[in-house]
Design a protein around this motif. Structure first.
Motif, mmCIF file in Angstrom:
data_model
loop_
_atom_site.group_PDB
_atom_site.id
_atom_site.type_symbol
_atom_site.label_atom_id
_atom_site.label_comp_id
_atom_site.label_asym_id
_atom_site.label_seq_id
_atom_site.Cartn_x
_atom_site.Cartn_y
_atom_site.Cartn_z
ATOM 1 N N PRO A 12 0.822 -1.219 0.000
ATOM 2 C CA PRO A 12 0.000 0.000 0.000
ATOM 3 C C PRO A 12 0.854 1.266 0.000
ATOM 4 O O PRO A 12 1.899 1.330 0.635
ATOM 5 C CB PRO A 12 -0.800 -0.100 1.302
ATOM 6 N N LEU A 13 0.355 2.265 -0.708
ATOM 7 C CA LEU A 13 1.010 3.570 -0.738
ATOM 8 C C LEU A 13 0.552 4.385 0.468
ATOM 9 O O LEU A 13 -0.522 4.144 1.018
ATOM 10 C CB LEU A 13 0.666 4.299 -2.034
ATOM 11 N N PRO A 14 1.348 5.365 0.877
ATOM 12 C CA PRO A 14 0.954 6.182 2.038
ATOM 13 C C PRO A 14 -0.234 7.080 1.733
ATOM 14 O O PRO A 14 -0.525 7.391 0.582
ATOM 15 C CB PRO A 14 2.209 7.008 2.322
ATOM 16 N N ASP A 15 -0.898 7.503 2.789
ATOM 17 C CA ASP A 15 -1.981 8.474 2.685
ATOM 18 C C ASP A 15 -1.365 9.802 2.234
ATOM 19 O O ASP A 15 -0.360 10.243 2.800
ATOM 20 C CB ASP A 15 -2.627 8.623 4.065
ATOM 21 N N PRO A 16 -1.935 10.469 1.223
ATOM 22 C CA PRO A 16 -1.374 11.745 0.752
ATOM 23 C C PRO A 16 -1.233 12.798 1.851
ATOM 24 O O PRO A 16 -0.381 13.676 1.763
ATOM 25 C CB PRO A 16 -2.362 12.198 -0.325
ATOM 26 N N GLN A 36 3.971 6.273 7.397
ATOM 27 C CA GLN A 36 2.892 6.249 8.385
ATOM 28 C C GLN A 36 3.404 6.727 9.732
ATOM 29 O O GLN A 36 4.600 6.770 9.974
ATOM 30 C CB GLN A 36 2.291 4.857 8.512
ATOM 31 N N LEU A 37 2.466 7.076 10.591
ATOM 32 C CA LEU A 37 2.779 7.503 11.948
ATOM 33 C C LEU A 37 2.313 6.391 12.878
ATOM 34 O O LEU A 37 1.133 6.064 12.920
ATOM 35 C CB LEU A 37 2.051 8.813 12.249
ATOM 36 N N LEU A 38 3.257 5.782 13.581
ATOM 37 C CA LEU A 38 2.949 4.671 14.486
ATOM 38 C C LEU A 38 3.378 5.031 15.898
ATOM 39 O O LEU A 38 4.573 5.078 16.193
ATOM 40 C CB LEU A 38 3.686 3.394 14.059
ATOM 41 N N GLY A 39 2.415 5.297 16.757
ATOM 42 C CA GLY A 39 2.723 5.585 18.152
ATOM 43 C C GLY A 39 3.751 6.681 18.353
ATOM 44 O O GLY A 39 4.650 6.548 19.171
ATOM 45 N N GLY A 40 3.657 7.748 17.606
ATOM 46 C CA GLY A 40 4.589 8.859 17.746
ATOM 47 C C GLY A 40 5.864 8.722 16.932
ATOM 48 O O GLY A 40 6.686 9.623 16.906
ATOM 49 N N VAL A 41 6.055 7.586 16.272
ATOM 50 C CA VAL A 41 7.234 7.371 15.428
ATOM 51 C C VAL A 41 6.809 7.539 13.971
ATOM 52 O O VAL A 41 5.869 6.894 13.513
ATOM 53 C CB VAL A 41 7.841 5.963 15.640
ATOM 54 N N LEU A 42 7.488 8.427 13.258
ATOM 55 C CA LEU A 42 7.191 8.640 11.852
ATOM 56 C C LEU A 42 8.030 7.667 11.035
ATOM 57 O O LEU A 42 9.257 7.690 11.102
ATOM 58 C CB LEU A 42 7.491 10.088 11.460
ATOM 59 N N VAL A 43 7.356 6.798 10.305
ATOM 60 C CA VAL A 43 8.032 5.775 9.504
ATOM 61 C C VAL A 43 8.202 6.303 8.085
ATOM 62 O O VAL A 43 7.250 6.801 7.481
ATOM 63 C CB VAL A 43 7.227 4.454 9.491
ATOM 64 N N PHE A 44 9.424 6.202 7.578
ATOM 65 C CA PHE A 44 9.763 6.633 6.228
ATOM 66 C C PHE A 44 10.138 5.434 5.386
ATOM 67 O O PHE A 44 10.566 4.410 5.911
ATOM 68 C CB PHE A 44 10.971 7.579 6.252
ATOM 69 N N ALA A 45 10.015 5.596 4.071
ATOM 70 C CA ALA A 45 10.457 4.554 3.152
ATOM 71 C C ALA A 45 11.208 5.215 2.007
ATOM 72 O O ALA A 45 10.886 6.328 1.595
ATOM 73 C CB ALA A 45 9.267 3.768 2.615
ATOM 74 N N GLY A 46 12.196 4.516 1.512
ATOM 75 C CA GLY A 46 12.973 5.000 0.382
ATOM 76 C C GLY A 46 13.586 3.838 -0.363
ATOM 77 O O GLY A 46 13.541 2.694 0.106
ATOM 78 N N PRO A 47 14.174 4.104 -1.514
ATOM 79 C CA PRO A 47 14.752 3.023 -2.308
ATOM 80 C C PRO A 47 16.090 2.506 -1.770
ATOM 81 O O PRO A 47 16.576 1.474 -2.220
ATOM 82 C CB PRO A 47 14.922 3.651 -3.690
ATOM 83 N N GLN A 48 16.670 3.224 -0.811
ATOM 84 C CA GLN A 48 17.943 2.812 -0.214
ATOM 85 C C GLN A 48 17.881 3.020 1.290
ATOM 86 O O GLN A 48 17.168 3.888 1.771
ATOM 87 C CB GLN A 48 19.092 3.654 -0.767
ATOM 88 N N LYS A 65 10.736 11.035 16.771
ATOM 89 C CA LYS A 65 11.388 9.762 16.494
ATOM 90 C C LYS A 65 11.026 9.330 15.079
ATOM 91 O O LYS A 65 9.893 9.521 14.635
ATOM 92 C CB LYS A 65 10.942 8.696 17.487
ATOM 93 N N VAL A 66 12.010 8.750 14.389
ATOM 94 C CA VAL A 66 11.769 8.281 13.029
ATOM 95 C C VAL A 66 12.313 6.865 12.868
ATOM 96 O O VAL A 66 13.214 6.441 13.596
ATOM 97 C CB VAL A 66 12.413 9.209 11.968
ATOM 98 N N HIS A 67 11.744 6.170 11.921
ATOM 99 C CA HIS A 67 12.226 4.842 11.544
ATOM 100 C C HIS A 67 12.186 4.784 10.025
ATOM 101 O O HIS A 67 11.213 5.227 9.410
ATOM 102 C CB HIS A 67 11.337 3.744 12.135
ATOM 103 N N CYS A 68 13.233 4.280 9.426
ATOM 104 C CA CYS A 68 13.293 4.217 7.969
ATOM 105 C C CYS A 68 13.325 2.772 7.497
ATOM 106 O O CYS A 68 13.987 1.933 8.101
ATOM 107 C CB CYS A 68 14.516 4.964 7.458
ATOM 108 N N THR A 69 12.607 2.522 6.429
ATOM 109 C CA THR A 69 12.559 1.202 5.829
ATOM 110 C C THR A 69 12.819 1.333 4.333
ATOM 111 O O THR A 69 12.769 2.432 3.782
ATOM 112 C CB THR A 69 11.199 0.525 6.119
#
Length: 176
Positions: A12-16, A36-48, A65-69
């Motif tokens: 799924p793509l993120p909400d605009p 997405q925002l999960l419990g105060g942590v902003l999750v990011f995604a990228g190709p690397q 707080k952030v998390h990258c995938t």
């Protein structure tokens, strides 16, 4: 003989609306999109995968707080087009300056409007303010911006042409 296979990433793509949480220039510079925002942590995604320094910088810029995938390049380009439609393609992660305003943080003394501003130049962060005295070309524009609730957030410098168009449409409706 080598066979070239292409996979389609149908996650799924993120909400605009996620684009409102991250200035476009920051997302572009780091080649990520907010997922997405999960419990105060902003999750990011990228190709690397982002390096530790970039993750720390992202957390500092956004003050959270952030998390990258990692997602496929194909998925990333589709997500970018959905979240930041004004941009044609995300650029590479070359370092450049970013500049944004904090529309919700301002002071008006009855004449001069002062809006908090900050940014990055290379790896150096700066914080200050932009002043809009009555004779400044953007004085009326910024008085309108700080009174519009949707702009009580980080405003990326790259958003200003679009905001200016919205303001001009508003002016034309008010003038009639």
């Amino acid at each position: 003989m080598k066979t070239l296979t292409t996979t389609y990433d149908d996650r799924p793509l993120p909400d605009p609306a996620m684009a409102d949480l991250v200035p476009q220039s920051v997302a572009e510079e780091l080649c990520v999109v907010p997922l997405q925002l999960l419990g105060g942590v902003l999750v990011f995604a990228g190709p690397q995968r982002l390096g530790k320094t970039d993750v720390e910088r992202l957390a500092f810029i956004l003050n959270r707080k952030v998390h990258c995938t990692v997602r496929s390049d194909q998925w990333y380009k589709r997500a970018w087009a959905l979240l930041y439609p004004a941009e044609t393609e995300p650029s590479s992660s070359d370092s450049h300056s970013v500049y944004w305003y904090w529309g919700g943080w301002h002071y008006w003394d009855g004449e001069t409007l002062v809006v908090k501003a900050s940014g990055w130049k290379g790896m150096e962060h700066w914080t200050g303010a932009a002043e809009f005295p009555p004779d400044h070309d953007d004085h009326d524009l910024w008085r309108w911006i700080v009174n519009c609730k949707p702009y009580h957030r980080l405003i990326d410098q790259s958003e200003m042409p679009k905001i200016r168009r919205v303001w001009r449409r508003w002016l034309s409706r008010v003038a009639t």
